[in-house]
Structures are given as C-alpha cells and as structure tokens.
Write a protein that holds these residues in place. Structure first.
Motif, PDB file in Angstrom:
ATOM      1  N   ASP A 245      26.604  30.744  28.158  1.00  7.25           N
ATOM      2  CA  ASP A 245      27.622  30.018  28.367  1.00  7.25           C
ATOM      3  C   ASP A 245      29.049  29.765  29.176  1.00  7.25           C
ATOM      4  N   PHE A 246      29.982  28.771  29.840  1.00  6.75           N
ATOM      5  CA  PHE A 246      30.254  29.249  31.066  1.00  6.75           C
ATOM      6  C   PHE A 246      31.383  30.029  30.629  1.00  6.75           C
ATOM      7  N   ARG A 247      31.963  31.000  31.480  1.00  6.43           N
ATOM      8  CA  ARG A 247      32.624  31.900  30.150  1.00  6.43           C
ATOM      9  C   ARG A 247      34.367  31.903  31.470  1.00  6.43           C
ATOM     10  N   GLY A 248      34.136  31.333  32.610  1.00 13.91           N
ATOM     11  CA  GLY A 248      35.274  30.746  33.581  1.00 13.91           C
ATOM     12  C   GLY A 248      36.473  31.687  34.034  1.00 13.91           C
ATOM     13  N   GLY A 249      35.744  32.827  34.022  1.00 16.87           N
ATOM     14  CA  GLY A 249      37.381  34.102  34.466  1.00 16.87           C
ATOM     15  C   GLY A 249      37.021  34.025  35.847  1.00 16.87           C
ATOM     16  N   ALA A 250      36.415  33.115  36.869  1.00 20.57           N
ATOM     17  CA  ALA A 250      36.501  33.531  37.945  1.00 20.57           C
ATOM     18  C   ALA A 250      37.894  32.919  39.055  1.00 20.57           C
ATOM     19  N   SER A 251      37.952  32.217  38.429  1.00 23.25           N
ATOM     20  CA  SER A 251      39.726  31.549  38.938  1.00 23.25           C
ATOM     21  C   SER A 251      40.206  32.970  38.529  1.00 23.25           C
ATOM     22  N   GLY A 252      40.701  34.051  38.370  1.00 20.75           N
ATOM     23  CA  GLY A 252      41.808  35.131  38.367  1.00 20.75           C
ATOM     24  C   GLY A 252      42.290  34.852  39.414  1.00 20.75           C
ATOM     25  N   THR A 253      43.502  35.474  38.831  1.00 20.44           N
ATOM     26  CA  THR A 253      44.139  35.976  40.265  1.00 20.44           C
ATOM     27  C   THR A 253      45.235  36.861  40.333  1.00 20.44           C
ATOM     28  N   LEU A 254      45.601  37.856  41.431  1.00 18.23           N
ATOM     29  CA  LEU A 254      46.537  39.114  41.315  1.00 18.23           C
ATOM     30  C   LEU A 254      48.129  38.349  41.875  1.00 18.23           C
ATOM     31  N   TYR A 255      48.721  39.395  40.762  1.00 22.10           N
ATOM     32  CA  TYR A 255      50.128  38.526  40.885  1.00 22.10           C
ATOM     33  C   TYR A 255      50.109  37.074  41.406  1.00 22.10           C
ATOM     34  N   GLY A 256      49.769  36.512  40.838  1.00 20.31           N
ATOM     35  CA  GLY A 256      49.213  34.813  41.093  1.00 20.31           C
ATOM     36  C   GLY A 256      50.551  34.221  40.373  1.00 20.31           C
ATOM     37  N   PHE A 257      51.986  34.747  39.892  1.00 16.06           N
ATOM     38  CA  PHE A 257      52.668  34.498  38.386  1.00 16.06           C
ATOM     39  C   PHE A 257      53.536  35.035  39.189  1.00 16.06           C
TER      40      PHE A 257
ATOM     41  N   GLN B 296      49.653  41.402  36.791  1.00 13.37           N
ATOM     42  CA  GLN B 296      50.559  41.775  37.320  1.00 13.37           C
ATOM     43  C   GLN B 296      51.265  42.948  37.202  1.00 13.37           C
ATOM     44  N   LYS B 297      52.377  42.973  37.670  1.00 14.60           N
ATOM     45  CA  LYS B 297      53.394  44.252  37.616  1.00 14.60           C
ATOM     46  C   LYS B 297      53.439  44.716  36.478  1.00 14.60           C
ATOM     47  N   PRO B 298      53.733  45.806  36.544  1.00 15.61           N
ATOM     48  CA  PRO B 298      54.676  46.495  34.713  1.00 15.61           C
ATOM     49  C   PRO B 298      55.927  45.824  34.648  1.00 15.61           C
ATOM     50  N   PRO B 299      56.584  46.086  33.312  1.00 18.62           N
ATOM     51  CA  PRO B 299      58.232  46.125  32.682  1.00 18.62           C
ATOM     52  C   PRO B 299      58.602  47.308  33.404  1.00 18.62           C
TER      53      PRO B 299
ATOM     54  N   GLN C 178      50.690  51.681  38.493  1.00 17.88           N
ATOM     55  CA  GLN C 178      50.840  52.191  38.945  1.00 17.88           C
ATOM     56  C   GLN C 178      52.348  51.285  39.970  1.00 17.88           C
ATOM     57  N   ASP C 179      51.994  49.785  39.842  1.00 18.30           N
ATOM     58  CA  ASP C 179      52.649  49.047  40.871  1.00 18.30           C
ATOM     59  C   ASP C 179      54.589  49.820  39.600  1.00 18.30           C
ATOM     60  N   TYR C 180      54.186  50.484  39.262  1.00 18.25           N
ATOM     61  CA  TYR C 180      56.177  50.664  39.089  1.00 18.25           C
ATOM     62  C   TYR C 180      56.936  51.446  40.154  1.00 18.25           C
ATOM     63  N   TYR C 181      56.207  52.282  41.524  1.00 15.79           N
ATOM     64  CA  TYR C 181      56.410  52.572  43.003  1.00 15.79           C
ATOM     65  C   TYR C 181      56.587  51.448  43.524  1.00 15.79           C
ATOM     66  N   PRO C 182      57.662  51.285  44.608  1.00 16.20           N
ATOM     67  CA  PRO C 182      58.114  50.600  44.895  1.00 16.20           C
ATOM     68  C   PRO C 182      56.973  50.438  46.856  1.00 16.20           C
ATOM     69  N   GLU C 183      56.374  51.402  46.197  1.00 12.10           N
ATOM     70  CA  GLU C 183      56.131  52.469  47.865  1.00 12.10           C
ATOM     71  C   GLU C 183      54.586  51.379  48.141  1.00 12.10           C
ATOM     72  N   TRP C 184      53.889  51.153  49.106  1.00 11.13           N
ATOM     73  CA  TRP C 184      52.843  50.691  49.310  1.00 11.13           C
ATOM     74  C   TRP C 184      51.853  51.670  50.368  1.00 11.13           C
ATOM     75  N   PRO C 185      51.045  52.602  49.978  1.00 14.22           N
ATOM     76  CA  PRO C 185      49.983  53.035  49.616  1.00 14.22           C
ATOM     77  C   PRO C 185      51.684  53.934  47.763  1.00 14.22           C
ATOM     78  N   TYR C 186      51.388  53.798  46.704  1.00 16.88           N
ATOM     79  CA  TYR C 186      51.831  53.610  45.604  1.00 16.88           C
ATOM     80  C   TYR C 186      51.995  55.707  45.821  1.00 16.88           C
TER      81      TYR C 186
END
Length: 886
Positions: A42-54, A75-78, A108-116
């Motif tokens: 069955d077609f899965r359709g998950g390959a077009s996911g995105t990181l921080y795309g929203f 996405q980043k957390p609350p 871990q995106d709670y932290y402002p720095e990169w690396p965390y």
C-alpha cells in the motif's frame, strides 16, 4: 541544453511522438521498467515529511499544507526556544486538518543553543516551574533535562486535542556533539539517560489517563551500526524500546547507502527478536536537494519503496517545508513533487527497475496503480538523458484495451520562484495495449526536472486536444542567451558536499552589475497579444531592478523581491504586449545607459515567456483530482454524490479574478458546491439532465488555492478550468497604508528611490500593533461599502529575526489582525521577506457585516509587519452562469 517540451509547444502535431511497440533505439535514452502487475504494498506517503517545515499558524498557508499532503513533521516543543516559531501546539490544527498523522517533538529544542546547551549534558543546576516552563538558578535534586521533559510532555498531554498523535523525541543527534558524542566513554550515561527520559514521558501520559506515549529514538545523526546494536540490546532488556526508530541520512552518498543501512537495522531487529518497528528518517537531503523535483524524487522513491517515513532536513529557515514553498502562498517546483506524491494516496505501489539503483544522482521513479479509480501513475526524474519508459502489467480488466496518457513536467524554479501548474508536455488518446504493455519515450528537460505520467482507460475527454490547447510558452536558460558584462558560472551539484542551492542546467549568470551588463535573446511569438515574462533569479538580501528592452526599446522595469542568498533563487514577473513574429528581448542594468538601477546585481538562471492573451486558461481534469468520502473516477470523470468530495490545487500567478469553469454531467437536476480555501463560494446548478458548463468569477490569491467540489445530489465532473480575467480587477479597492488614518505609534516611512523597493506608493506604515491601540485604519469607500464576503490582500514586509543559529536565520512570523470597527474579523501570520524594504502579499478572507465601519489593521500579540498597502475585493463577482454543452 535541451529545451523543455513545455518550452517548444506550438501545436499538437509539432510534439506528437508515437508510443512504440519496442523500446526506443536512441542511445541517449535510459530504460526505466515499471511492472504494474507486481505490487510492493500500500502507498505509505510518508517520504514528504519535513523538519521545522511549519512556522506559526498559516505559515505555510492551509492550501499549501493540504496540497503537499504532509503526514509527518518534527517541530519544536511548547516553551521551546531553539526557534522563534513552529511550536507544535500552535501548528497542530493546520497540520491535522486533512493529512497530518504523526507530529514529532524535538524535546531538546527547549534550549536556544545549537548544539543544545552548548553541547554539554546539563546537570542539576536549575529548578523548573512545571506550569510555566521557566526556571530559577539552583539545584533541586532532579536532573534538569527530566524537568524540561516533564513540562513539555505535560503541555502536550493537557493542551493538545490529539496527544495520541504525538511522538516525543528525547534526543536529537546525541552522537553529533549533543551531549554523548563519545560512545566508548559515554555509552552507559546515554543508555541510563534514555531509560530515565523514556519513563518520564510515560509517567506524564499515565497520570492523565492517556495510555502509552509514543517515543522516537535514538535519533543519531547518521547510521551507526554498533551504537544501534548496543542500544537495541539495552532497550529491549529494560523494556524501553522506542516506538519509532529514528536516524538521519543527510549526505549525497546516502542516496546510495540508505538501503544498506536499513537492511542492517532490520537485521539487528531479527537478531534481537524485536519489531519490525516503524522507521522515520527524520532528516534527509542537502541544500541542493530542496525545491528541486528531480532530486527529491530520488529520495522519495527509496523511502516509499522501503515503506518508511522521512523528513526533509532544515537548512534554510523554518515555515516553508524546507525550501519547498515559494512566497507566502506559492508553490515552487519542489512543492509540486510533494503534491504529485500525495496524489498517490489510496493506491498500491508497484515494481520499478531503475537503470542504476542505489546510485546517487541517477534516474529513479515511483509508480502506483489505483484499481478503484482505474488510474496508473509514474513519477520520475533525475536524468539528463531522455527516458525509455517500459510499462507492463496494465490489466485489461482495469484499463481496457486502450488507454489515454498524459505526461506533465515540472522544472526547477528555485526556492522562491513561483511555479505554475505543471504543463502537459505530451498526451495521446486511445493508445492500444499489447498484452498490458506499452513503451513510452519521455523527453526530459534536465536532471532537476520531474515528470508525472498518468494513464487511464480511454474516455470521452480528448487529452490530445486539451494538450494542444494549452497557452504557448517558451523557456531559455540565462547562460544560453547572449551575455555581456557578466559571468557565466558553472555549478557542480556534488561540490562542497551538496551545500548549495542548484541552478537550472547547472549554470547561471552572475556579476550582472556594470553599466554594460545585459542578457539578450530572440523569441518568435505566435500571435499579437499579451505575454508574461518570468525571470528566475536571486536578489541577495535586498530588492533589485532590471530594465527590460524589446527590440532595443525600453519596455518595462523588472522588479525583484529580496532573496535569502545569491543562490536562493526567486522569480519576478512582468506583462508585456508583443506583436506576432520575432523579437529580441534584453535584460539590462540601466534604463538610460548612464545610471545603474538600484541593486541590479541579480543572479540570473532562467526565463519563461507565456502567452496570457486569453487569460492563460488552465485545465484540471478529473484524472488529477483527489477523491474522498466515496468519490471515484468513472471512465475518467469524478463521480460525486452525498458526502463525496474532490480536492484540487490550482495556481494563480497573481491575485485577482478568475473565471472558474466546471464541466459536468447530470442524470437529473443537480448542483456542484464550490469551496475555495475553506469557504463555500458558489453553488453551480443544472436544472435537468445533460452535459453542462457552469462558470463563476472568483477571487483567487497568488499561489496555490484549494478548491473542493461537492454535489449532494450527484454529478460526473469532467474538468475544472481557471481563466484570468484582469478587467474585473477594477472591482477591487487598493488602499495605500500611508494614506490611511494612523492610530497610536503607527507612522509612515518614506522610501528613497535608491533602495529599489518593490513597495507601491511613496512608502509604508510601521509600528503597527504591539497593542491594538497602534493601528492602520481604512475608511469604507465605494467598492467595499456593503456587507459581504471579501478578500483582503495585505502587502507587507517582515525581516524580524530573533536569536542566533549556526546556519539558519531565526525568522519570526509576525501576526496581523483585521477588525471591522472593533469587531475581530480575521488574522494571519506573515512570513519572512528577507529585508524591511522587500514586500510580499498575504490574503485573509473576511466577512463584513456593516456598510460603514472602518477596516482596522493591528496586532494584540507583538508588532505587526510593516504595511505597504491593502487591497480589498469581493470574493465573488456576479452570479454563476450555466450553459448546456450537448
């Protein structure tokens, strides 16, 4: 450089090439075999996911979200501070509206720095407030990161409407400088911390009666076999296995090595007696892959074939599907590949044999068959050579003895370049199948283009006639023109590890900045009329201008909006009148030959010239519709009745009025309900049985518009066609912000000509919002002095950044609110425009209930964007017209 098929369209006869009974013999063709009789699942359709795309709500717009059919995103957390926008709780409504399934949190995106946390594992140095997500300095006997996880997951558990659809990722790239890079010395620490974080997440869900919380991990920056093996053994023993197994595949070489990595992981599962677990490659691809359909299809194909989910990496900025949208509401070429991929929903994928499987930067494909709707599809790309498409297994019971075929092309338009609805570049009716097989040569533009092949049983619609009726267009690479006073630059797509956005054809024109800089080319247009010239290019971080000359006479200024980078290509469009025959077009840096225009140093990539004399009619056949709630294709027509729905995604190259024609058949008196961008706009009615065309004049917004069709009483829809009607734009009211009444701190900034801004009028209004007392107020005038439904197009600038990042601009989506008097009537978030003097357009649909209360623009939540102008227009003009076709 080969010309695009779309670029040489003149008549059907000029392009028709035969479907062959044997593979084409040309040496330049690559064979691509598709066996429709052998399904791969069955077609899965998950390959077009995105990181921080929203970004924040409406960035991207809902039409872009739904059309891209994105099922998973991270996405980043609350309370997260890694990025200014994109909090999961703020974007979940839009994400889950139609196709969203799994919403991942990088905790871990709670932290402002990169690396965390500056790359160091935190200790117990702070005391956190569970309710507010804030902290005070000083230990409290609890590991700091456990407290962070607790209030992040608590927010999801108590404030989300869909906590069961979340996946919590405790660690991101722990091997890559984020707390645990040295496995030899830090293995035990990481495994112990994994167990603690896993249990903390489960404890929060349990205390709210939510059952099991889904956890993703381990989240390594690349495939690490030994590290993964150690992790599996520990997690199984301690009963803390992740629900989704995660790692990243980022480099060019991963196009060749990914399948081997997945095989090694599946072998680990068998060795340890677990799984098989779902897999999500939560970051994949490099800069060069984003927005480029011929690159994306290579990634999509291998992830879909192995039935895993995957997310495009975050290299540019958040809120644009990883550089796969253009402008606030537009599609670039990459978005159309997302859309085509999502169109396969409900189908089964089939066996594809590529000439060089598991080889980077080569021809790859996805193919699927939809037996319910008698539709077969192939998506292909990645080749500089033409393709010999060898199809077999087209079952006679499904497709009959002959089929109709349409081939569409989408060529790269850059990250910000607006892409038109992909054109049909070849079509033929009633192609006979030879024992379910046929061979089809596909002429390709270049390796950065992608192609959609749709095959349906022969029907009443004449696909060849529709193909021939498309508006004339032509395209030329900038480097293929006569270039003076500038450089032609060649770009190696594999150089620098893929850390560059790609140029069409691997070349572009640069250093276009001296008085003698010019690009000249010759075109022969088929008739006297109106034409749109689109220039694909990049104006680095500020708006720029060129002068367009026709036959050595000045014609128009070409105005570019600012872009992120010299390589981050956008587009500029101008209309011009041309007489039939041959003309020389010329882009120059000076209008008078003595003075440089503002910021003319624009990277030039490609030019497209299109005949728009008749409004550029664009047809969307039922074979391309998405069908829901019982809707289905019936001999090439969309059958709708009851709750059935068809979804279409149509392009407007500019905001304005379009005639939307729906051709349909009825067996009794019936109607078609038309919803545009979430609001019902028209009811098209036929009083008796027959074949009909109903037309309604609608306001469409620049970019992608989602049109939903319904018919409770039942119809068969053939096509929907949009046609631009510029004369009706006289019904809109343009309100310059600097001429409005200003309240509070709102004030006018006048623009010097030297900045080259694309603002209209003499300036813009800033310091709007940050409290509703600071506002721009537009009094009601003729044109919107009656209650009703309106489109409000806001031309704005927003270049706010917040925080620092190693390689990503930390963009802020500014909010603006519309009021009728003091009554709220709409709001929107306005994405980044790269420069405060560079303006974009975002539309908000509103309903006005009075004839005299002013339109007020403000923001109660931070500063609004700077406002150039507001254009108010009725959502619908006149009443629908219906005529019998036969």
């Amino acid at each position: 450089m080969k010309k695009s098929l779309a670029g040489v369209v003149a008549t059907a006869a000029a392009l028709m090439f035969s479907v062959l009974s044997a593979p084409p013999s040309q040496a330049a063709s690559q064979p691509l075999k598709i066996d429709f009789s052998t399904t791969t699942g069955d077609f899965r359709g998950g390959a077009s996911g995105t990181l921080y795309g929203f970004g924040d709500e409406g960035a991207p717009t809902q039409a872009l979200i739904n059309g891209a059919h994105i099922t998973n995103t991270s996405q980043k957390p609350p309370y997260g501070t890694q990025h200014p926008g994109g909090d999961t709780l703020k974007i979940e409504d839009g994400f889950f509206a139609k196709h969203g399934e799994d919403l991942y949190i990088y905790a871990q995106d709670y932290y402002p720095e990169w690396p965390y946390n500056s790359g160091e594992r935190p200790g117990d140095e702070r005391t956190y407030d569970l309710a507010k997500g804030t902290y005070t300095e000083g230990p409290n006997g609890v590991w700091d990161y456990l407290e962070v996880l607790e209030f992040v997951v608590e927010a999801v558990a108590t404030r989300s409407e869909h906590p069961e659809k979340y996946v919590i990722i405790p660690f991101n790239e722990a091997d890559g400088g984020n707390w645990y890079p040295d496995w030899a010395t830090q293995k035990d620490q990481f495994l112990g911390d994994w167990e603690a974080t896993y249990n903390e997440i489960q404890e929060v869900y349990a205390r709210h009666g939510l059952g099991h919380a889904r956890v993703g991990g381990p989240g390594d920056s690349r495939w690490l076999k030994q590290r993964s093996s150690d992790f599996v053994a520990f997690a199984k023993d301690r009963k803390v296995l992740p629900d989704i197994w995660i790692w990243h595949e980022l480099g060019i070489e991963n196009l060749a090595t990914y399948r081997g990595h997945l095989a090694e992981y599946r072998a680990l599962e068998q060795e340890h007696g677990i799984g098989p677990l779902p897999v999500n490659i939560t970051e994949y691809g490099m800069l060069r892959d984003m927005g480029t359909p011929g690159q994306l299809v290579q990634w999509f194909s291998m992830f879909e074939d192995t039935k895993v989910d995957a997310q495009t990496a975050y290299w540019g900025y958040s809120g644009n599907f990883s550089d796969n949208t253009a402008r606030p509401n537009g599609a670039n070429a990459g978005w159309w590949l997302f859309k085509w991929y999502g169109d396969l929903e409900g189908s089964q994928t089939v066996k594809v044999t590529a000439p060089q499987p598991d080889t980077a930067d080569t021809l790859q494909a996805i193919a699927a068959r939809d037996d319910t709707n008698s539709r077969a599809t192939v998506l292909l790309g990645g080749s500089d050579d033409d393709v010999a498409l060898q199809l077999s297994g087209l079952d006679r019971k499904t497709f009959g003895a002959s089929v109709d075929i349409e081939v569409r092309e989408v060529a790269t338009t850059g990250a910000e370049g607006l892409a038109q609805t992909p054109r049909v570049v070849w079509a033929k009716n009633a192609v006979k199948l030879n024992s379910g097989a046929l061979n089809l040569p596909v002429q390709t533009y270049n390796r950065y283009a992608a192609y959609q092949v749709i095959i349906t049983p022969s029907g009443d619609r004449d696909v060849a006639k529709a193909y021939a009726a498309q508006p004339w267009t032509t395209t030329v690479e900038a480097e293929d023109t006569k270039v003076t006073g500038a450089d032609i630059t060649t770009h190696d797509p594999q150089a620098s590890g893929g850390w560059t956005w790609l140029a069409s054809g691997n070349k572009d024109v640069r250093a276009f900045k001296t008085l003698d800089s010019r690009s000249d080319w010759t075109v022969k247009v088929p008739r006297t009329g109106a034409y749109r010239l689109q220039v694909i290019g990049a104006s680095n971080k500020k708006p720029g201008r060129h002068a367009l000359f026709v036959d050595d006479r000045f014609s128009k200024l070409v105005q570019y909006a600012a872009d992120l980078h010299w390589d981050y290509r956008g587009s500029a469009e101008v209309l011009l009148d041309l007489k039939a025959g041959t003309h020389t077009l010329s882009l120059r840096t000076s209008q008078d030959g003595k003075t440089l225009l503002p910021n003319p140093d624009v990277t030039l990539d490609r030019y497209l010239l299109t005949d728009v004399t008749d409004g550029e009619p664009t047809q969307y056949p039922a074979s391309t519709f998405r069908l829901y709630n019982g809707a289905k294709l019936d001999h090439g027509q969309a059958s709708l009745s009851g709750k059935a729905r068809s979804d279409l995604y149509v392009t407007a190259m500019d905001t304005g009025y379009y005639d939307v024609d729906v051709a349909y058949r009825t067996k009794k008196p019936s109607d078609v309900r038309v919803t545009v961008n979430g609001r019902e706009r028209a009811k098209l009615s036929a009083k008796q049985s027959g074949s009909w065309k109903s037309t309604v004049r609608l306001r469409l917004v620049e970019g992608i518009n989602e049109i939903e069709l319904r018919s409770p009483s039942g119809v068969l829809i053939d096509t929907l066609t949009t046609t631009r009607v510029r004369k009706s734009d006289a019904s809109q009211v343009v309100l310059e912000a600097e001429d409005a009444r200003l309240e509070g701190q709102a004030s006018v900034t006048e623009l010097a000509a030297s900045v080259g801004s694309n603002a209209s009028g003499r300036g813009y209004v800033g310091y709007v919002g940050n409290g509703t007392e600071n506002a721009v107020v537009f009094d009601r005038v003729k044109g919107y002095d009656q209650p009703g439904d309106y489109d409000v197009a806001i031309t704005y600038a927003n270049a706010e950044l917040k925080g620092d990042h190693q390689y990503n601009p930390q963009v802020v989506d500014r909010r603006a609110e519309l009021q009728e008097g003091t009554r709220p009537i709409g709001h929107g978030y306005f994405r980044y425009t790269y420069d405060w003097n560079s303006f974009s357009q975002r539309s908000i649909a509103v309903t006005l209930k009075t004839a005299n209360q002013p339109l007020r623009l403000t923001s109660s939540q931070g500063w609004a964007p700077n406002i150039d102008k507001v254009t108010v227009a009725p959502a619908v003009l006149g009443s629908p017209l219906t005529q019998r076709l036969r």
